[in-house]
Design an enzyme around this catalytic site. Structure first.
Site, PDB file in Angstrom:
ATOM      1  N   PRO A   1      10.384  24.500 -17.136  1.00 39.35           N
ATOM      2  CA  PRO A   1      11.562  25.367 -17.207  1.00 39.35           C
ATOM      3  C   PRO A   1      12.070  25.614 -15.781  1.00 39.35           C
ATOM      4  O   PRO A   1      11.440  26.337 -15.001  1.00 39.35           O
ATOM      5  CB  PRO A   1      11.031  26.655 -17.851  1.00 39.35           C
ATOM      6  CG  PRO A   1       9.555  26.533 -17.901  1.00 39.35           C
ATOM      7  CD  PRO A   1       9.123  25.204 -17.382  1.00 39.35           C
TER       8      PRO A   1
ATOM      9  N   ASP B   1       9.381  26.057 -10.880  1.00 35.45           N
ATOM     10  CA  ASP B   1       8.837  26.063 -12.239  1.00 35.45           C
ATOM     11  C   ASP B   1       8.660  27.527 -12.656  1.00 35.45           C
ATOM     12  O   ASP B   1       7.781  28.224 -12.144  1.00 35.45           O
ATOM     13  CB  ASP B   1       7.491  25.309 -12.204  1.00 35.45           C
ATOM     14  CG  ASP B   1       6.863  25.153 -13.572  1.00 35.45           C
ATOM     15  OD1 ASP B   1       7.207  25.931 -14.478  1.00 35.45           O
ATOM     16  OD2 ASP B   1       6.013  24.251 -13.717  1.00 35.45           O
ATOM     17  N   HIS B   2       9.492  27.946 -13.584  1.00 33.15           N
ATOM     18  CA  HIS B   2       9.505  29.368 -13.952  1.00 33.15           C
ATOM     19  C   HIS B   2       8.251  29.779 -14.729  1.00 33.15           C
ATOM     20  O   HIS B   2       8.011  30.956 -14.955  1.00 33.15           O
ATOM     21  CB  HIS B   2      10.769  29.662 -14.767  1.00 33.15           C
ATOM     22  CG  HIS B   2      11.279  31.069 -14.612  1.00 33.15           C
ATOM     23  ND1 HIS B   2      10.546  32.071 -14.032  1.00 33.15           N
ATOM     24  CD2 HIS B   2      12.466  31.636 -14.954  1.00 33.15           C
ATOM     25  CE1 HIS B   2      11.233  33.206 -14.036  1.00 33.15           C
ATOM     26  NE2 HIS B   2      12.412  32.951 -14.584  1.00 33.15           N
ATOM     27  N   ARG B   3       7.442  28.807 -15.137  1.00 38.15           N
ATOM     28  CA  ARG B   3       6.194  29.175 -15.834  1.00 38.15           C
ATOM     29  C   ARG B   3       5.262  29.903 -14.888  1.00 38.15           C
ATOM     30  O   ARG B   3       4.500  30.766 -15.284  1.00 38.15           O
ATOM     31  CB  ARG B   3       5.470  27.911 -16.346  1.00 38.15           C
ATOM     32  CG  ARG B   3       6.160  27.223 -17.500  1.00 38.15           C
ATOM     33  CD  ARG B   3       5.443  25.960 -17.875  1.00 38.15           C
ATOM     34  NE  ARG B   3       5.342  25.028 -16.759  1.00 38.15           N
ATOM     35  CZ  ARG B   3       4.705  23.870 -16.799  1.00 38.15           C
ATOM     36  NH1 ARG B   3       4.095  23.501 -17.903  1.00 38.15           N
ATOM     37  NH2 ARG B   3       4.663  23.062 -15.763  1.00 38.15           N
TER      38      ARG B   3
ATOM     39  N   ILE C   1       6.310  30.667 -11.358  1.00 36.38           N
ATOM     40  CA  ILE C   1       6.997  31.391 -10.279  1.00 36.38           C
ATOM     41  C   ILE C   1       8.094  32.275 -10.872  1.00 36.38           C
ATOM     42  O   ILE C   1       8.940  31.797 -11.634  1.00 36.38           O
ATOM     43  CB  ILE C   1       7.588  30.395  -9.262  1.00 36.38           C
ATOM     44  CG1 ILE C   1       6.439  29.676  -8.538  1.00 36.38           C
ATOM     45  CG2 ILE C   1       8.477  31.098  -8.248  1.00 36.38           C
ATOM     46  CD1 ILE C   1       6.855  28.445  -7.793  1.00 36.38           C
TER      47      ILE C   1
END
Ligand code: CAO
Length: 457
Positions: A251, A427-429, A431
């Site tokens: 994501p 990577d929004h998972r 960060i």
């Protein structure tokens, strides 16, 4: 027993390779995984490791010549203890297809024997079990589309292992090798296949398998005018596959900012001759390598990878940074190792060297592996901002665009300042947005006040 060790299959459309170096001679005792020759294809320089141990009876190739895929490189008198390895290779139907065979005993096999072996391998419980899992899920609207040959040149695995992976529908690029220098063994493929099975049952994300994306057929473009179809180069195919994987599994969010590099530019101009004399080119990319290395020390989550199978985050204690290089063949990302331990002059020299090697197709596998973070600088060409795709399994990438003079309000008046646009994709998972802007702000501050690197980095 004498075996011929042949030039392995190197990928679609590659029928031969240049022999750059022959690292063994007749009479040498070689070990499994010992590098025997260095070859070059249009993609990269590749070290070819031996799959057998024994005494070299004959070296069939010479430096500076070409060898065809399937042509013997060396003949080896195989040690007793190696026989079981050969048996194992044969068992996984190494000889079961009409394709190139890397390792064949001098004893000829009749086609009936070959068919027999193939049938045996295909009837093994693991083989049918995994095939079943893959088959079972192909009726779903998804792609289990695993092109193999594109990446053979950069995957450290024997052809027999690759073939085994292909036969059971596994994308070998996703398998982690447990052998020496990360070499992938048959057991690694089996372990990955088992994991894949479990993940599919759980409905989770499986590396290399794009779930929920159906293929759309292409229209017949020739209906509207003349067209030409050309094969993709290996680099292009690999890039397409890797970036699709990254795009589909990570994501992404991109954060933008601008750094005032007016002072950095003065420094760059002042010292560029000195660095040039040392053999490098002092560019904004070299300076950014140093700044980013310090930022990665302060923000370790940007130097991590996500293991969703184990629900773990892997933090790396070393700082290796990849630099995207635009080459004739396409995008390549060589990696500069231990960036935090090098000064800007050393980084400038190394950056000049690896970009040259990338453009001359001289990069070794080692030089393209082990990255923690990537810098992609398009500013030499132009552009304001862009949204780079995270180079998985890394978790962030810094995009750099063209620096231009802009009026900036400083101390009550507008002054012309050289502003560098930066784009951080992450990577929004792993960060969060707040972490991302803190990281990017730190980079901006360090470019504007380089002493920060000594104070905090
Ligand atoms: N803004 C303004 N000028 C820039 C700049 C920037 N951000 N970055 C580089 N420049 C200038 C350099 O100063 C140099 O100018 P001079 O020749 O006048 O000194 C010129 O552009 C060329 O720079 P370079 O390419 O030689 O040097 P570099 O170290 O900055 O870059 C590399 C090296 C390998 C990053 C670059 O050559 C390259 O290939 N960039 C493309 C990367 C790419 O394709 N990314 C897209 C990947 S998809 O996400």
């Amino acid at each position: 027993m004498i075996v011929d060790f042949k030039l392995p299959h190197l990928g679609e459309n590659i029928s031969s390779a240049d022999i750059i170096k022959v690292l063994v001679k007749e009479g040498d005792k070689i070990e499994i995984d010992q590098i025997i020759v260095e070859i070059e294809t249009d993609k990269a320089t590749i070290e070819v490791p031996s799959e057998v141990s024994g005494i070299i009876k004959k070296v069939h190739v010479k430096e500076g010549t070409k060898a065809k895929v399937g042509e013997p490189l060396i003949s080896v008198e195989v040690a007793e203890e190696d026989k079981s390895k050969i048996d194992k290779l044969e068992k996984v139907s190494e000889e079961s297809t009409s394709e190139q065979v890397q390792l064949t005993s001098q004893t000829a096999h009749t086609s009936a024997e070959i068919e027999n072996k193939k049938a045996k391998a295909e009837s093994s419980p693991l083989h049918s079990e995994i095939k079943e899992v893959v088959k079972e899920h192909t009726h779903m609207p998804q792609v289990i589309d695993i092109p193999q040959d594109i990446v053979k040149t950069i995957v450290p695995a024997a052809p027999s292992v690759r073939r085994f992976a292909r036969e059971i529908g596994i994308d070998i690029t996703q398998v982690r090798g447990s052998g020496p220098k990360g070499r992938i063994t048959i057991d690694d493929v089996k372990a990955y296949a088992k994991l894949l099975n479990e993940q599919i049952q759980k409905g989770g994300i499986v590396p290399g398998v794009q779930v929920g994306i159906s293929k759309e057929p292409l229209p017949d473009f020739s209906k509207w005018g003349e067209i030409e179809r050309l094969p993709m180069s290996n680099v292009r195919r690999k890039t397409a596959e890797h970036l699709s994987y990254a795009w589909n599994t990570v994501p992404h969010v991109t954060q933008f900012d601008k750094a005032d590099i007016s002072e950095v530019e003065k420094f760059r101009k002042q010292y560029s001759n000195k660095v040039e004399t040392a053999g490098g080119k002092l560019t904004v990319t070299a300076i950014l390598l140093k700044v980013v290395a310090s930022a990665l020390k302060i923000f370790p989550q940007f130097n991590s990878s996500v293991d969703m199978e184990k629900n773990e985050v892997i933090y790396k204690k070393y700082i290796n940074i990849g630099v995207a290089v635009d080459t004739e063949k396409g995008l390549l990302v060589p990696v500069i190792k231990d960036v935090d331990k090098k000064n800007i002059t050393q980084l400038s020299i190394e950056l000049s060297e690896i970009s040259r090697k990338a453009r001359d197709k001289k990069l070794s596998l080692e030089e393209m592996q082990g990255g923690c973070f990537t810098i992609s600088n398009l500013g030499g060409i132009g552009g304001t901002y862009f949204t780079p795709i995270v180079n998985t399994p890394e978790v962030a990438i810094l995009g750099v665009s063209k620096s231009v003079f802009e009026p900036v309000y400083v101390d009550g008046e507008f002054k012309p300042r050289l502003m560098l646009p930066l784009s951080l994709s992450y990577d929004h998972r792993i960060i969060d947005g707040a972490d991302a802007i803190r990281f990017l702000r730190w980079i901006v501050n360090a470019l504007e006040n380089p002493l920060l690197i000594f104070l905090e980095g």
